[in-house]
Scaffold this motif. Structure first.
Motif, mmCIF file in Angstrom:
data_model
loop_
_atom_site.group_PDB
_atom_site.id
_atom_site.type_symbol
_atom_site.label_atom_id
_atom_site.label_comp_id
_atom_site.label_asym_id
_atom_site.label_seq_id
_atom_site.Cartn_x
_atom_site.Cartn_y
_atom_site.Cartn_z
ATOM 1 N N TRP A 40 -9.123 -7.082 4.201
ATOM 2 C CA TRP A 40 -8.557 -8.029 3.152
ATOM 3 C C TRP A 40 -9.782 -8.857 2.625
ATOM 4 O O TRP A 40 -10.602 -9.452 3.383
ATOM 5 N N LEU A 83 -2.875 -7.123 -12.043
ATOM 6 C CA LEU A 83 -2.852 -8.261 -11.176
ATOM 7 C C LEU A 83 -2.072 -9.458 -11.403
ATOM 8 O O LEU A 83 -1.554 -9.918 -10.301
ATOM 9 N N ARG A 86 1.358 -8.420 -10.316
ATOM 10 C CA ARG A 86 1.274 -8.426 -8.690
ATOM 11 C C ARG A 86 1.493 -9.932 -8.167
ATOM 12 O O ARG A 86 2.118 -10.175 -7.013
ATOM 13 N N TRP A 111 -6.700 -9.611 -0.850
ATOM 14 C CA TRP A 111 -5.841 -8.308 -1.345
ATOM 15 C C TRP A 111 -6.974 -7.179 -0.814
ATOM 16 O O TRP A 111 -8.040 -7.293 -0.229
ATOM 17 N N LEU A 121 -1.228 -7.243 -1.094
ATOM 18 C CA LEU A 121 -1.254 -8.490 -1.201
ATOM 19 C C LEU A 121 -1.074 -9.174 -0.162
ATOM 20 O O LEU A 121 0.052 -9.111 0.619
#
Length: 257
Positions: A40, A83, A86, A111, A121
């Protein structure tokens, strides 16, 4: 406002996250602890810049062109739109389904910057707020602390690639509407509530004036520029584009049918 009452807002955060994630890939969330798992990444300016490069290469390859044939600002706008959608989608779902705000700072977002679909996410534990009574209060809070907060920060990064603020805010408005359309398809019984809440978000700053909704049909007042990624700059327009003179296709449906 005649909108259905959402399910109980006192559900455990884990249950709320699970319900949102079940709606689809653009809504899916994980929670991060003090130390996010390996793989991440922070949503930093450097990684966002790398994403513009990756999207530029992907768009060029899709059109059978060299990477240099796609303008950096076109790739930046397309990357930003994905994005923005998202980040907006799970917050819209939390508000509509549970009456709860989902709030976070951009530097808290984690992310996995993969190409080819909605990115994985993760948000910090505690991002999900307590239930609020009324759509007006929810919309005011999300507009001030999400749309005018991390979404504006995200836009500012992509703005360094030559994308205008008007286009970037149009992208965010389009992301809000797109999230609403997807939510209604998954939960058609919440169509009225979703439509009402989406309208409140789009009608107040920072998105006020970035779109129209004549007869319930959404159309943005700008263009995301993706048509310019096609060979000769003559690709297809999006259904909600200001440059498309045909009837818009971005209506939040009354039901899944």
């Amino acid at each position: 406002m005649n909108a259905p009452v959402p399910p109980p807002g006192d559900a455990e955060p884990t249950a709320v996250i699970s319900a949102i994630t079940a709606l689809g890939a653009f809504f899916a969330l994980e929670e991060t602890g003090a130390a996010p798992p390996a793989g991440w990444q922070p949503m930093s300016a450097a990684l966002l810049g790398d994403r513009v490069t990756g999207v530029r290469q992907w768009l060029a390859a899709a059109g059978g062109q060299p990477a240099g044939a796609v303008e950096p600002r076109v790739a930046a706008s397309v990357a930003h739109l994905g994005l923005a959608a998202r980040l907006v989608s799970p917050a819209l779902a939390a508000a509509v389904l549970f009456g709860r705000p989902l709030l976070f700072a951009l530097h808290e977002v984690r992310w996995q910057p993969v190409l080819g679909g909605p990115v994985p996410l993760a948000l910090p534990a505690g991002a999900l707020g307590a239930p609020l009574a009324g759509l007006e209060a929810l919309a005011g809070l999300l507009a001030a602390r999400l749309l005018a907060g991390p979404l504006e920060e995200l836009a500012a990064v992509f703005g360094t690639f030559g994308v205008s603020r008007h286009i970037l805010r149009g992208n965010t408005a389009s992301a809000v509407n797109g999230a609403a359309v997807s939510l209604v398809r998954a939960r058609p019984e919440l169509a009225v509530r979703t439509r009402a809440f989406t309208g409140l978000l789009l009608d107040r700053p920072p998105l006020a004036g970035e779109s129209t909704a004549e007869e319930g049909v959404f159309r943005r007042r700008s263009c995301c520029l993706i048509y310019r990624a096609g060979p000769g700059g003559k690709g297809a327009l999006c259904g909600d584009c200001a440059l498309d003179l045909r009837p818009a296709t971005g209506r939040v449906p009354d039901s899944a049918s």
